[in-house]
Motif scaffolding. Sequence first.
Motif, PDB file in Angstrom:
ATOM      1  N   THR A  38       0.702  -1.249  -0.290  1.00 17.96           N
ATOM      2  CA  THR A  38      -0.060  -0.036  -0.064  1.00 17.96           C
ATOM      3  C   THR A  38       1.030   1.408  -0.008  1.00 17.96           C
ATOM      4  OG1 THR A  38      -0.049  -0.116   2.340  1.00 17.96           O
ATOM      5  CG2 THR A  38      -1.896  -1.135   1.084  1.00 17.96           C
ATOM      6  N   GLU A  39       0.160   2.535  -0.140  1.00 11.67           N
ATOM      7  CA  GLU A  39       0.930   3.509  -0.344  1.00 11.67           C
ATOM      8  C   GLU A  39       1.265   4.152   1.055  1.00 11.67           C
ATOM      9  OE1 GLU A  39       3.110   6.549  -2.215  1.00 11.67           O
ATOM     10  OE2 GLU A  39       2.070   4.821  -3.126  1.00 11.67           O
ATOM     11  N   GLN A  40       2.706   4.442   1.246  1.00 13.87           N
ATOM     12  CA  GLN A  40       2.990   5.095   2.389  1.00 13.87           C
ATOM     13  C   GLN A  40       2.742   6.551   2.659  1.00 13.87           C
ATOM     14  OE1 GLN A  40       6.353   3.132   4.388  1.00 13.87           O
ATOM     15  NE2 GLN A  40       6.767   2.667   2.280  1.00 13.87           N
ATOM     16  N   SER A  41       2.414   7.104   3.785  1.00 13.30           N
ATOM     17  CA  SER A  41       2.507   8.579   4.093  1.00 13.30           C
ATOM     18  C   SER A  41       3.796   9.088   4.001  1.00 13.30           C
ATOM     19  CB  SER A  41       1.792   8.917   4.931  1.00 13.30           C
ATOM     20  OG  SER A  41       2.539   8.605   6.484  1.00 13.30           O
ATOM     21  N   TRP A  42       4.229  10.540   3.849  1.00 15.04           N
ATOM     22  CA  TRP A  42       5.513  10.921   3.859  1.00 15.04           C
ATOM     23  C   TRP A  42       6.017  10.869   5.282  1.00 15.04           C
ATOM     24  CZ3 TRP A  42       6.718  14.672   7.071  1.00 15.04           C
ATOM     25  CH2 TRP A  42       5.620  15.585   7.787  1.00 15.04           C
ATOM     26  N   VAL A  43       4.896  10.866   6.209  1.00 15.55           N
ATOM     27  CA  VAL A  43       5.565  10.953   7.714  1.00 15.55           C
ATOM     28  C   VAL A  43       6.290   9.326   7.935  1.00 15.55           C
ATOM     29  CG1 VAL A  43       4.778  10.415  10.036  1.00 15.55           C
ATOM     30  CG2 VAL A  43       3.592  12.218   8.545  1.00 15.55           C
ATOM     31  N   HIS A  44       5.585   8.102   7.402  1.00 13.55           N
ATOM     32  CA  HIS A  44       6.234   7.106   7.537  1.00 13.55           C
ATOM     33  C   HIS A  44       7.470   6.912   6.810  1.00 13.55           C
ATOM     34  CE1 HIS A  44       2.909   5.467  10.250  1.00 13.55           C
ATOM     35  NE2 HIS A  44       2.128   5.680   9.371  1.00 13.55           N
ATOM     36  N   ARG A  45       7.281   7.541   5.462  1.00 13.42           N
ATOM     37  CA  ARG A  45       8.757   7.459   4.793  1.00 13.42           C
ATOM     38  C   ARG A  45      10.098   7.932   5.558  1.00 13.42           C
ATOM     39  NH1 ARG A  45       5.209   8.352   0.431  1.00 13.42           N
ATOM     40  NH2 ARG A  45       5.831  10.502   0.493  1.00 13.42           N
ATOM     41  N   GLY A  55      -6.947 -10.696  13.534  1.00 14.83           N
ATOM     42  CA  GLY A  55      -5.364 -10.845  13.880  1.00 14.83           C
ATOM     43  C   GLY A  55      -4.634 -11.097  12.871  1.00 14.83           C
ATOM     44  N   PHE A  56      -5.159 -12.020  11.860  1.00 21.70           N
ATOM     45  CA  PHE A  56      -4.549 -12.358  10.523  1.00 21.70           C
ATOM     46  C   PHE A  56      -4.502 -10.942   9.737  1.00 21.70           C
ATOM     47  CE2 PHE A  56      -4.184 -13.162   5.939  1.00 21.70           C
ATOM     48  CZ  PHE A  56      -3.204 -13.679   5.980  1.00 21.70           C
ATOM     49  N   GLU A  57      -5.296 -10.061   9.729  1.00 15.81           N
ATOM     50  CA  GLU A  57      -5.326  -8.939   8.900  1.00 15.81           C
ATOM     51  C   GLU A  57      -4.250  -7.980   9.540  1.00 15.81           C
ATOM     52  OE1 GLU A  57      -7.377  -7.748   6.280  1.00 15.81           O
ATOM     53  OE2 GLU A  57      -7.884  -9.691   6.163  1.00 15.81           O
ATOM     54  N   LYS A  58      -4.014  -7.914  10.701  1.00 17.09           N
ATOM     55  CA  LYS A  58      -2.828  -7.263  11.278  1.00 17.09           C
ATOM     56  C   LYS A  58      -1.537  -7.773  11.109  1.00 17.09           C
ATOM     57  CE  LYS A  58      -3.526  -4.215  13.360  1.00 17.09           C
ATOM     58  NZ  LYS A  58      -3.167  -2.881  13.304  1.00 17.09           N
ATOM     59  N   LEU A  59      -1.495  -9.082  10.896  1.00 11.62           N
ATOM     60  CA  LEU A  59      -0.259  -9.956  10.446  1.00 11.62           C
ATOM     61  C   LEU A  59       0.122  -9.220   9.140  1.00 11.62           C
ATOM     62  CD1 LEU A  59       2.227 -11.840  10.696  1.00 11.62           C
ATOM     63  CD2 LEU A  59       0.740 -13.629   9.924  1.00 11.62           C
ATOM     64  N   ALA A  60      -0.901  -9.393   8.487  1.00 14.38           N
ATOM     65  CA  ALA A  60      -0.558  -8.926   6.996  1.00 14.38           C
ATOM     66  C   ALA A  60      -0.095  -7.368   6.980  1.00 14.38           C
ATOM     67  CB  ALA A  60      -1.718  -9.071   6.046  1.00 14.38           C
ATOM     68  N   LYS A  61      -0.524  -6.656   7.758  1.00  9.52           N
ATOM     69  CA  LYS A  61      -0.040  -5.391   7.851  1.00  9.52           C
ATOM     70  C   LYS A  61       1.466  -5.218   8.548  1.00  9.52           C
ATOM     71  CE  LYS A  61      -4.571  -3.002   8.120  1.00  9.52           C
ATOM     72  NZ  LYS A  61      -5.446  -2.132   9.230  1.00  9.52           N
ATOM     73  N   ALA A  62       1.440  -5.987   9.275  1.00  9.72           N
ATOM     74  CA  ALA A  62       2.820  -6.369  10.156  1.00  9.72           C
ATOM     75  C   ALA A  62       3.971  -6.452   9.091  1.00  9.72           C
ATOM     76  CB  ALA A  62       2.677  -6.806  11.276  1.00  9.72           C
ATOM     77  N   LEU A  63       3.540  -7.543   8.176  1.00 11.03           N
ATOM     78  CA  LEU A  63       4.670  -7.951   7.417  1.00 11.03           C
ATOM     79  C   LEU A  63       4.821  -6.970   6.618  1.00 11.03           C
ATOM     80  CD1 LEU A  63       3.116 -11.646   6.626  1.00 11.03           C
ATOM     81  CD2 LEU A  63       5.186 -10.906   7.977  1.00 11.03           C
ATOM     82  N   GLU A  64       4.156  -5.996   5.934  1.00 11.18           N
ATOM     83  CA  GLU A  64       4.275  -4.867   5.165  1.00 11.18           C
ATOM     84  C   GLU A  64       5.308  -4.004   5.594  1.00 11.18           C
ATOM     85  OE1 GLU A  64       2.023  -1.517   2.237  1.00 11.18           O
ATOM     86  OE2 GLU A  64       0.820  -2.882   3.552  1.00 11.18           O
ATOM     87  N   TRP A  65       4.821  -3.677   7.085  1.00  7.62           N
ATOM     88  CA  TRP A  65       5.574  -2.534   7.784  1.00  7.62           C
ATOM     89  C   TRP A  65       6.935  -3.264   7.747  1.00  7.62           C
ATOM     90  CZ3 TRP A  65       1.441  -2.636  12.212  1.00  7.62           C
ATOM     91  CH2 TRP A  65       0.581  -1.924  11.771  1.00  7.62           C
ATOM     92  N   CYS A  66       7.238  -4.575   8.192  1.00  5.16           N
ATOM     93  CA  CYS A  66       8.626  -5.061   8.155  1.00  5.16           C
ATOM     94  C   CYS A  66       9.262  -5.145   7.009  1.00  5.16           C
ATOM     95  CB  CYS A  66       8.634  -6.364   8.671  1.00  5.16           C
ATOM     96  SG  CYS A  66       7.998  -6.534  10.541  1.00  5.16           S
ATOM     97  N   SER A  67       8.766  -5.416   5.982  1.00  5.20           N
ATOM     98  CA  SER A  67       9.298  -5.220   4.723  1.00  5.20           C
ATOM     99  C   SER A  67       9.898  -3.818   4.242  1.00  5.20           C
ATOM    100  CB  SER A  67       8.424  -5.870   3.667  1.00  5.20           C
ATOM    101  OG  SER A  67       9.082  -5.422   2.276  1.00  5.20           O
ATOM    102  N   ASN A  68       9.197  -2.834   4.486  1.00  7.54           N
ATOM    103  CA  ASN A  68       9.327  -1.259   4.253  1.00  7.54           C
ATOM    104  C   ASN A  68      10.577  -1.022   5.182  1.00  7.54           C
ATOM    105  OD1 ASN A  68       7.471  -1.110   2.473  1.00  7.54           O
ATOM    106  ND2 ASN A  68       5.782  -0.321   3.890  1.00  7.54           N
TER     107      ASN A  68
END
Length: 352
Positions: A20-27, A67-80
């Motif tokens: 998903t697209e990240q905000s400038w804050v998170h980048r 909980g699985f939905e959160k896992l999918a998000k957490a994996l994306e955060w880790c990758s970023n």
Amino acid sequence: MSANLTIKTFRKEMSWVRKTEQSWVHRLCQQVLKCGPVPKHVAFIMDGNRRFAVKNSLERAEGHIMGFEKLAKALEWCSNLGIMEVTVYAFSIENFKRSKDEVDGLMELARQKFAKLLQEKENLDKHGVCIRVLGNLNLLPHDVQVAVANAVNLTKHNARAVLNVCFAYTSRDEICSAMRDVAHGVEQGIIRESDISEHLLEQCLYTRKSPNPDMLVRTSGEFRLSDFLLWQTTYSCLSFVQVLWPDFSIWHLYAGVIKYQRNYKAIQEAIKDNLIERERLQKESDYECAMEELRQKQTNHFKDTDIKSCVEDYTKKREQRIKMFLDDLERRRNTFFDDLATDQQVTNAAAT
């Protein structure tokens, strides 16, 4: 509403890999964090799904789905962030003690998630994601075992990122399994009793292909590891978060990384000291075993060069024995997955 019906309602929304697209804050935050050491491997104890469901007047099955939905998000955060290996505590052996309805619901969720994974092969290959499932898989229903085997075989050649799913897992069971494998190797004459060491036992764990986690995160406010990666997290930075897993946010992950960076130097020094001690103990063991072989040959007089040559020869042979043992162990574990995948092919052929 039954667990199965609830799971079916959410089935279309669930996916393993997202971008998903990240905000400038998170980048910006990620660039700042990357100026320091970033964990290469993070483990999660995803605790609090049931309590989240109760808190929000939801079915328990819905809590696990979220909980699985959160896992999918957490994996994306880790990758970023550049964290390319993640290990999650998906299902403990102790969870079999829960109500039949809840266990059945979790098994159904597993069936659907691994079936979804097969449909996402192209996306997984695109991102180079390797899925490994770690645990005592014989405890699972046979069709779930087959689904797991298909998922593992589907992604085993990917190497850019790794997701380890601990399923039907406890650390004590893992260590006992490793001890049984070592005992089997001694009984078969592949290795000697004197070859057994901390390093060898470590190579027999389910996590043998992975480096130990740099950081472990547990949600829900509990300050315990619940029999998860007890061996592997000896030198991990532990981060205990007060929120329930579905409420876990990227800011909690950032905080964990900052804590890791603050403790990085001390952790690395402890790891280095442990490696030095391991090497010392191994050299002592090789020397003692080599000297014992010399004594058995009834050689009363030998030069220092003879001792050195004998120790080097013993070390080389020990390493060869251990390699043969570990290769055999890997073949047996691969055969387990291959046989399950073959069962599925036979079943499909019979159905047609």
